[in-house]
Design a protein around this motif. Structure first.
Motif, PDB file in Angstrom:
ATOM      1  N   THR A  95      24.252   4.948  74.488  1.00  0.00           N
ATOM      2  CA  THR A  95      24.733   4.680  73.128  1.00  0.00           C
ATOM      3  C   THR A  95      24.950   3.187  72.910  1.00  0.00           C
ATOM      4  O   THR A  95      24.474   2.617  71.921  1.00  0.00           O
ATOM      5  CB  THR A  95      26.042   5.447  72.860  1.00  0.00           C
ATOM      6  N   TYR A  96      25.660   2.539  73.824  1.00  0.00           N
ATOM      7  CA  TYR A  96      25.968   1.115  73.658  1.00  0.00           C
ATOM      8  C   TYR A  96      24.708   0.259  73.743  1.00  0.00           C
ATOM      9  O   TYR A  96      24.547  -0.702  72.973  1.00  0.00           O
ATOM     10  CB  TYR A  96      26.997   0.653  74.692  1.00  0.00           C
ATOM     11  N   GLU A  99      22.819   0.632  70.475  1.00  0.00           N
ATOM     12  CA  GLU A  99      23.480  -0.146  69.415  1.00  0.00           C
ATOM     13  C   GLU A  99      23.160  -1.628  69.546  1.00  0.00           C
ATOM     14  O   GLU A  99      22.848  -2.299  68.557  1.00  0.00           O
ATOM     15  CB  GLU A  99      24.989   0.061  69.477  1.00  0.00           C
ATOM     16  N   GLN A 100      23.230  -2.148  70.765  1.00  0.00           N
ATOM     17  CA  GLN A 100      23.027  -3.579  70.962  1.00  0.00           C
ATOM     18  C   GLN A 100      21.571  -3.994  70.850  1.00  0.00           C
ATOM     19  O   GLN A 100      21.277  -5.104  70.422  1.00  0.00           O
ATOM     20  CB  GLN A 100      23.611  -4.019  72.313  1.00  0.00           C
TER      21      GLN A 100
END
Length: 111
Positions: A95-96, A99-100
């Motif tokens: 997920t992170y 997003e990044q």
């Protein structure tokens, strides 16, 4: 869990992160640079943002630092779970990283 058991399982996690980055780079347009130094892996994305994963040996934890914040994970016997109940390590990392990077990225325990 003994210190040696922790180190064995935590090293498996770091290796899976590196192998996942390699797989992502081989199968997509993503350019995720995985840099390993000892018990730490730094993922660097084309936009220069980073995710840092490092071992906290005395606590038997793996820490993850992303734009979304800092997170601690502890092995529950099978999976690395967030110590505050926010989910499983590879799910959160995916997920992170997505997003990044702005791309759908999938990190797995199998690399």
């Amino acid at each position: 869990m003994t210190d040696l058991e922790f180190l064995d399982r935590a090293e498996q996690l770091l290796l899976a992160v590196e192998q996942s980055a390699d797989r992502i780079n081989d199968t997509s347009d993503a350019d995720v640079d995985a840099q390993r130094v000892g018990g730490m892996v730094t993922l660097v994305f084309p936009n220069r943002s980073q995710i840092i994963i490092n071992l906290q040996k005395p606590l038997h934890e793996v820490w993850l630092a992303a734009k979304a914040g800092g997170f601690h994970f502890r092995l529950d016997g099978e999976q690395w779970q967030d110590t505050k109940g926010a989910g499983e390590f590879f799910e959160r990392l995916s997920t992170y990283a997505s997003e990044q990077s702005g791309l759908a990225l999938s990190f797995t325990a199998q690399g």
